[in-house]
Design a protein around this motif. Structure first.
Motif, PDB file in Angstrom:
ATOM      1  N   THR A 290       0.811  -1.216   0.000  1.00 52.89           N
ATOM      2  CA  THR A 290       0.000   0.000   0.000  1.00 52.89           C
ATOM      3  C   THR A 290       0.844   1.266   0.000  1.00 52.89           C
ATOM      4  OG1 THR A 290      -0.212  -0.345   2.364  1.00 52.89           O
ATOM      5  CG2 THR A 290      -2.099  -0.940   1.019  1.00 52.89           C
ATOM      6  N   CYS A 291       2.112   1.126   0.353  1.00 53.71           N
ATOM      7  CA  CYS A 291       2.959   2.314   0.383  1.00 53.71           C
ATOM      8  C   CYS A 291       4.427   1.919   0.344  1.00 53.71           C
ATOM      9  CB  CYS A 291       2.673   3.146   1.630  1.00 53.71           C
ATOM     10  SG  CYS A 291       3.199   2.314   3.133  1.00 53.71           S
TER      11      CYS A 291
ATOM     12  N   CYS B 143       5.739  -0.667   2.942  1.00 52.35           N
ATOM     13  CA  CYS B 143       5.591  -2.078   2.581  1.00 52.35           C
ATOM     14  C   CYS B 143       6.741  -2.493   1.673  1.00 52.35           C
ATOM     15  CB  CYS B 143       4.284  -2.316   1.828  1.00 52.35           C
ATOM     16  SG  CYS B 143       2.831  -1.711   2.672  1.00 52.35           S
TER      17      CYS B 143
ATOM     18  N   THR C  65       5.136   3.146   7.743  1.00 46.89           N
ATOM     19  CA  THR C  65       4.746   4.405   7.118  1.00 46.89           C
ATOM     20  C   THR C  65       3.242   4.623   7.070  1.00 46.89           C
ATOM     21  OG1 THR C  65       4.948   3.286   5.021  1.00 46.89           O
ATOM     22  CG2 THR C  65       6.784   4.666   5.662  1.00 46.89           C
ATOM     23  N   CYS C  66       2.464   3.567   7.262  1.00 50.55           N
ATOM     24  CA  CYS C  66       1.013   3.761   7.199  1.00 50.55           C
ATOM     25  C   CYS C  66       0.284   2.773   8.114  1.00 50.55           C
ATOM     26  CB  CYS C  66       0.513   3.598   5.765  1.00 50.55           C
ATOM     27  SG  CYS C  66       0.636   1.921   5.151  1.00 50.55           S
TER      28      CYS C  66
ATOM     29  N   SER D 253      -1.480   0.338   7.367  1.00 47.07           N
ATOM     30  CA  SER D 253      -1.424  -1.063   6.948  1.00 47.07           C
ATOM     31  C   SER D 253      -0.199  -1.760   7.551  1.00 47.07           C
ATOM     32  CB  SER D 253      -1.501  -1.178   5.421  1.00 47.07           C
ATOM     33  OG  SER D 253      -0.289  -1.563   4.870  1.00 47.07           O
ATOM     34  N   CYS D 254       0.904  -1.009   7.688  1.00 45.29           N
ATOM     35  CA  CYS D 254       2.088  -1.547   8.372  1.00 45.29           C
ATOM     36  C   CYS D 254       1.730  -1.875   9.828  1.00 45.29           C
ATOM     37  CB  CYS D 254       3.226  -0.530   8.378  1.00 45.29           C
ATOM     38  SG  CYS D 254       3.819   0.003   6.775  1.00 45.29           S
TER      39      CYS D 254
HETATM   40 CU   LIG Z   1       2.480   0.990   5.641  1.00 44.28          CU
END
Ligand SMILES: [Cu+2]
Ligand SMILES: [Cu+2]
Lengths: 70, 71
Positions: free
Chosen positions: A12-13, A16, B12-13, B15-16
């Motif tokens: 997603t970024c 990841c 960083t987000c 989802s991490c």
């Molecule tokens: Cu992330």
């Protein structure tokens, strides 16, 4: 001989992508790792078996699958 | 049970964050884990007999993040 293996990975970024880079970077026998969040793709240059590479990528906890060699 | 704060670098987000929480929750000896993206920190409640702060750090490192016990 080293081959370029293509994997599909849910990213997603850049975080990841960075995780994929780091887990593979720790593995001896990996020459190069290229990631693209946009394409959901990880390209790994290595002589290691694809299963070893896939298992390592899966350690990130992200969904990934093997596509083939380039 | 004991509680430890682990510094996690590379997230960083959300989802991490989710990723680490989900995977670490299944590791042996982990009772509860909360990860904060803004603090770059994981707070883990664990059974000291079954696991250790070092082991927890290794498991997070294995996922592709830098982890160390926060001072
Ligand atoms: Cu992330
Ligand atoms: Cu991400």
């Amino acid at each position: 001989m080293a081959q370029v293996h293509e994997f599909k990975m849910e990213m997603t970024c850049e975080g990841c992508a960075g995780a994929a880079q780091r887990v593979l970077g720790k593995l001896e026998g990996v020459e190069k790792v290229e990631t693209s969040v946009e394409k959901q793709q990880v390209l790994v240059t290595s002589a290691l078996p694809k299963d070893t590479l896939l298992e390592t990528l899966q350690k990130t906890g992200k969904t990934c699958s093997y596509v083939g060699t380039q | 049970s004991e509680c430890v704060k682990i510094q996690v670098i590379g997230m960083t987000c959300q989802s991490c964050v989710k990723n680490i929480e989900t995977k670490m929750a299944t590791q042996k000896g982990v009772i509860d884990i909360k990860v904060s993206l803004s603090e770059n920190e994981a707070t883990v409640m664990y059974h000291p007999i079954k696991t250790s702060p070092q082991k927890l750090c290794e498991q997070i490192e294995d996922m592709g993040f830098d982890a160390s016990v926060a001072k």
